[in-house]
Design a protein around this motif. Sequence first.
Motif, mmCIF file in Angstrom:
data_model
loop_
_atom_site.group_PDB
_atom_site.id
_atom_site.type_symbol
_atom_site.label_atom_id
_atom_site.label_comp_id
_atom_site.label_asym_id
_atom_site.label_seq_id
_atom_site.Cartn_x
_atom_site.Cartn_y
_atom_site.Cartn_z
ATOM 1 N N VAL A 145 41.238 42.284 32.114
ATOM 2 C CA VAL A 145 40.311 43.360 32.486
ATOM 3 C C VAL A 145 40.653 43.883 33.869
ATOM 4 N N GLY A 146 40.189 45.098 34.175
ATOM 5 C CA GLY A 146 40.455 45.626 35.498
ATOM 6 C C GLY A 146 39.672 46.878 35.796
ATOM 7 N N PHE A 147 39.607 47.210 37.086
ATOM 8 C CA PHE A 147 39.048 48.506 37.496
ATOM 9 C C PHE A 147 39.845 49.030 38.681
ATOM 10 N N VAL A 148 39.771 50.353 38.879
ATOM 11 C CA VAL A 148 40.514 51.011 39.955
ATOM 12 C C VAL A 148 39.502 51.603 40.928
ATOM 13 N N LEU B 189 40.316 36.933 31.687
ATOM 14 C CA LEU B 189 39.053 36.223 31.438
ATOM 15 C C LEU B 189 39.170 35.358 30.193
ATOM 16 N N ASN B 190 38.703 34.140 30.313
ATOM 17 C CA ASN B 190 38.594 33.267 29.145
ATOM 18 C C ASN B 190 37.127 33.163 28.720
ATOM 19 N N LYS B 191 36.923 32.567 27.583
ATOM 20 C CA LYS B 191 35.580 32.362 27.027
ATOM 21 C C LYS B 191 34.629 31.823 28.090
ATOM 22 N N GLY B 192 33.492 32.459 28.271
ATOM 23 C CA GLY B 192 32.503 31.969 29.222
ATOM 24 C C GLY B 192 32.644 32.541 30.618
ATOM 25 N N ASP B 193 33.755 33.232 30.893
ATOM 26 C CA ASP B 193 33.930 33.857 32.208
ATOM 27 C C ASP B 193 33.092 35.136 32.310
ATOM 28 N N VAL B 194 32.821 35.530 33.540
ATOM 29 C CA VAL B 194 31.998 36.714 33.791
ATOM 30 C C VAL B 194 32.738 37.650 34.742
ATOM 31 N N PHE B 195 32.651 38.974 34.495
ATOM 32 C CA PHE B 195 33.281 39.953 35.380
ATOM 33 C C PHE B 195 32.363 41.161 35.530
ATOM 34 N N VAL B 196 32.479 41.824 36.696
ATOM 35 C CA VAL B 196 31.627 42.972 37.022
ATOM 36 C C VAL B 196 32.483 44.219 37.219
ATOM 37 N N PHE B 197 32.081 45.332 36.575
ATOM 38 C CA PHE B 197 32.740 46.627 36.759
ATOM 39 C C PHE B 197 31.766 47.548 37.491
ATOM 40 N N PRO B 198 32.008 47.822 38.780
ATOM 41 C CA PRO B 198 31.033 48.603 39.560
ATOM 42 C C PRO B 198 30.861 50.042 39.043
ATOM 43 N N MET C 36 24.210 35.772 44.285
ATOM 44 C CA MET C 36 24.576 34.580 45.055
ATOM 45 C C MET C 36 25.811 33.907 44.467
ATOM 46 N N ARG C 37 26.103 34.210 43.205
ATOM 47 C CA ARG C 37 27.270 33.593 42.580
ATOM 48 C C ARG C 37 28.434 34.570 42.433
ATOM 49 N N ILE C 38 28.144 35.871 42.351
ATOM 50 C CA ILE C 38 29.198 36.899 42.320
ATOM 51 C C ILE C 38 28.888 37.900 43.425
ATOM 52 N N PRO C 39 29.514 37.743 44.596
ATOM 53 C CA PRO C 39 29.151 38.588 45.747
ATOM 54 C C PRO C 39 29.280 40.081 45.465
ATOM 55 N N ALA D 53 39.633 40.747 43.608
ATOM 56 C CA ALA D 53 39.100 40.649 42.248
ATOM 57 C C ALA D 53 38.129 39.480 42.104
ATOM 58 N N ASP D 54 38.366 38.395 42.828
ATOM 59 C CA ASP D 54 37.485 37.234 42.708
ATOM 60 C C ASP D 54 36.056 37.516 43.160
ATOM 61 N N ASP D 55 35.859 38.574 43.945
ATOM 62 C CA ASP D 55 34.498 38.921 44.364
ATOM 63 C C ASP D 55 33.683 39.483 43.207
ATOM 64 N N PHE D 56 34.353 39.794 42.090
ATOM 65 C CA PHE D 56 33.672 40.366 40.925
ATOM 66 C C PHE D 56 33.756 39.441 39.715
ATOM 67 N N PHE D 57 34.183 38.209 39.956
ATOM 68 C CA PHE D 57 34.515 37.281 38.877
ATOM 69 C C PHE D 57 33.810 35.941 39.066
ATOM 70 N N LEU D 58 33.444 35.303 37.938
ATOM 71 C CA LEU D 58 32.988 33.914 37.993
ATOM 72 C C LEU D 58 33.440 33.185 36.727
ATOM 73 N N ALA D 59 34.086 32.052 36.941
ATOM 74 C CA ALA D 59 34.426 31.165 35.825
ATOM 75 C C ALA D 59 33.145 30.390 35.517
ATOM 76 N N ALA D 60 32.253 31.025 34.748
ATOM 77 C CA ALA D 60 30.888 30.527 34.645
ATOM 78 C C ALA D 60 30.663 29.574 33.494
ATOM 79 N N ASN D 61 31.677 29.435 32.622
ATOM 80 C CA ASN D 61 31.502 28.557 31.461
ATOM 81 C C ASN D 61 30.241 28.895 30.678
ATOM 82 N N LEU D 62 29.950 30.184 30.561
ATOM 83 C CA LEU D 62 28.713 30.557 29.860
ATOM 84 C C LEU D 62 28.766 30.194 28.381
#
Lengths: 190, 190, 190, 190, 190, 190
Positions: free
Chosen positions: D93-96, D111-120, C49-52, C19-28
Amino acid sequence: MRRVRVNGFVCKDTKDVKADDFFLAANLDKPRDTTVSKVGSNVTLINVMRIPGLNTLGISLARIDYAPQGENPPHTHPHATEILTVLEGTLYVGFVTSNQNNVNKLFTKTLNKGDVFVFPEGLIHFQFNPHPDKPAVALAALSSQNPGAITIANAVFGSKPPISDDVLAKAFQVEKKTVDWLQAQFWGDN
Amino acid sequence: MRRVRVNGFVCKDTKDVKADDFFLAANLDKPRDTTVSKVGSNVTLINVMRIPGLNTLGISLARIDYAPQGENPPHTHPHATEILTVLEGTLYVGFVTSNQNNVNKLFTKTLNKGDVFVFPEGLIHFQFNPHPDKPAVALAALSSQNPGAITIANAVFGSKPPISDDVLAKAFQVEKKTVDWLQAQFWGDN
Amino acid sequence: MRRVRVNGFVCKDTKDVKADDFFLAANLDKPRDTTVSKVGSNVTLINVMRIPGLNTLGISLARIDYAPQGENPPHTHPHATEILTVLEGTLYVGFVTSNQNNVNKLFTKTLNKGDVFVFPEGLIHFQFNPHPDKPAVALAALSSQNPGAITIANAVFGSKPPISDDVLAKAFQVEKKTVDWLQAQFWGDN
Amino acid sequence: MRRVRVNGFVCKDTKDVKADDFFLAANLDKPRDTTVSKVGSNVTLINVMRIPGLNTLGISLARIDYAPQGENPPHTHPHATEILTVLEGTLYVGFVTSNQNNVNKLFTKTLNKGDVFVFPEGLIHFQFNPHPDKPAVALAALSSQNPGAITIANAVFGSKPPISDDVLAKAFQVEKKTVDWLQAQFWGDN
Amino acid sequence: MRRVRVNGFVCKDTKDVKADDFFLAANLDKPRDTTVSKVGSNVTLINVMRIPGLNTLGISLARIDYAPQGENPPHTHPHATEILTVLEGTLYVGFVTSNQNNVNKLFTKTLNKGDVFVFPEGLIHFQFNPHPDKPAVALAALSSQNPGAITIANAVFGSKPPISDDVLAKAFQVEKKTVDWLQAQFWGDN
Amino acid sequence: MRRVRVNGFVCKDTKDVKADDFFLAANLDKPRDTTVSKVGSNVTLINVMRIPGLNTLGISLARIDYAPQGENPPHTHPHATEILTVLEGTLYVGFVTSNQNNVNKLFTKTLNKGDVFVFPEGLIHFQFNPHPDKPAVALAALSSQNPGAITIANAVFGSKPPISDDVLAKAFQVEKKTVDWLQAQFWGDN
């Protein structure tokens, strides 16, 4: 050391890229020898194998020299459209459509110096220099960094090993001995 | 009668297509007038607007004439890579990389007749004829049937209406009056 | 151990993906320092480069902070369209068309909190915070996992090595000494 | 008067394009009502139907509001990857994955405020606000100008007309009456 | 020795390619055992993992056997359209649209031997053999060399680890204990 | 009333789409008459012209019937890869590579019932039924909703109007009268 390849070509680290990776002293202004082929033409293709920086960029360039009455014989580029302009002489050019819309319809044009013609992707096309004693020269661009060419006569009659003469006799509606004779012409010729 | 368009261009019924849709008597062998622009160059682009059959095929061709010390000034093609060969004279050419790998690194080369150079898609590039009194000519191919060009100086300082001088003064780190003066140069010039 | 790369990035064995490959604690959600650049802005780009796990997926995200009267100066993304919404403050934004249809036409808009604007792929665009003493913040998405940026002023006047002042003087229709002065501003600045 | 459409949307003549075609006063900063759906969420999608200039550009933006313990239930986007950042609150959040590599493996993250996640692209995914009494808000970007969504429960149990309960009983390994009951929940609900 | 992979598959040197790289003795004419799955079907997929030469070519083939009243349960192919013809028996088939145009509209058809049906990319679809005691067989082609399948029931209720029953109870509008019971059916089942 | 076309085919309003747009009662289980062509084969292609819902989806299906010693003669599909399985009988199949890597190398295989073979996009390929008195049947899928076919012998010797015999005599290294004779065989034959 092994190197990673993309599309079959070696990828440099970006920090090692230099201007020479995008350059070729190709002498495209110089005539080529058209006596090297039986059909009287010589194609100088500047593709990704000669300019590494072209990789993935989808374009290449070619100079084509034609002997008097020489030709670039019927062929296809499986993945590229070609746009051509005549630098010297005259060319009779054409392409044949597929069976979808205009069944095997031939489109031809006689091109003079400075004229431009387009050969759409995948279609069988040719250029012929009709002049009895003047050479011709064209510059062509192709929409692939590595456009293959399938020269029809050579692929059909000169493949290695040869296609069964049963198959070709029926396809061309000739006797097997005619096929065998044609195959003999192209053997060792590619 | 209204006609259906693809990519903004009219599509013919396939039965009405003819060889002339793939042909242009472009006189690409003839010199163009380079005094028409302040930068001393003249680009003759053979794109889908001039050869309708190019539509969707992803390629176009251009002749570029350069006055002595003329140039094709810094510009980008948003959707096309360019491959160029020198037909006459000498060209000093270059492109600048983006901020990804080699931050704003300049790659240059001096090209002689017959040499080939590649300008990768989207990057700022230019060609300059350094010779004090000889013209130069190049033939270039682009990997789009309708490659736009964004001439940097004109787009930045000559847009209509003009970009706010607040924005440009800060971007170029000059005073507003310098921006205003630059904008005046390009006004009415595009 | 060497690792295989796709688009320049390392590919994991699928069994090692987590899951960490799709996640960033980016503090956006946190403001960035806008005093680090001369133009008064700070771009936090969340790309491959930041989320592989973004590799090959064609999207990325960015937070942009603007100082009062700060700007994200005129630039292009060679391979990405950008869609932006204002989180805080006000932005004056715009883009300039290419020479194809509307020659160098400027489209602008003033955006308030919650408004959305689109910058089409490859075009020169900018955002400017016109407020004299309030910062602004935007969130932008780009249609590439690795969108490059070409900051016009820096690429043209700050490339390394510098573009010949012959070329730039003619392109911008200024004297060489003006070019030299501009280049000096950007030297060491990228 | 009829108008030509590309991808189903009307194309303007380029001379009629204006800044408003790339703009929407979307109020994305304003909370949405999450009581309108049974699952406690509200998706505000800014796609090509709301910003005509997005057509063909491959990107869109969405604000998603979640009630306490509300969710954006399991769904797929057939042609789009999603990148999301949390503006307010917390999301589970999650994906299968598909059956190709990691058979139906679930990847999750809080995910907390400012975190980023990707759903392929194409994978079943969800977001859930676990907090008992605080709402959550996310901003998401999708790699399509018109990303469809297939909400699994609604598509499977709420299609019109309903899928045969023979098919669903076997697929979900339940009795037909359970399927019928589930279908009744979703009837009239889409 | 390590080998370079494209799309995760090993690339041969072109000189080592042989006819067997494009061939499989797949016995697609032979019935498969449909008792191996609870849903009464068996999919024999001929993809790039079984024919290496398919890599990058964007197509694959499958034979599907259905027990009497067996089914290929609701599933999606994230990146492939499917075209299917019935070789033996009868199939009740269907797909559900996304929320874009026809919200969750079901399209169904009963197919007899020799009929053809298309399941568009990304949509939930199924095939069911309604006959009480005759098996059915179909041949299907997919527009990807490695089409994944997401079987809805298994991905939603049988993922590893399981999706939180909070999420699923709300999504399917059932009690948690119903979700737990459903998840128990699919555990260890993939 | 005029109708908008995409890729040349009429687009329906989504609200008018029905299951029949994705269906064809094609009788693919029924033998076709192979005496209609001189080469002893009959191709039943199920493409976008027969199933409108296939438009833009990139796939099609074909049944091919072969008389004893009949063949699907050497041809190319400009934009499609083909994957084929034998339903009845035996086929001798092959394709020839382009001039890029393995110059005109022939890859062949004899296929029995249930075997699968792949013909990569753009390459010249054929299928031949070697059996003296048993027919053969294959089912093939192609990676385009409208795959054209260029039957080599017909396009080269049977185009309308014919290709100049100067061009063909040189290309096939035969006398003009041989070309004229071949062209006569194909005249009126397409």
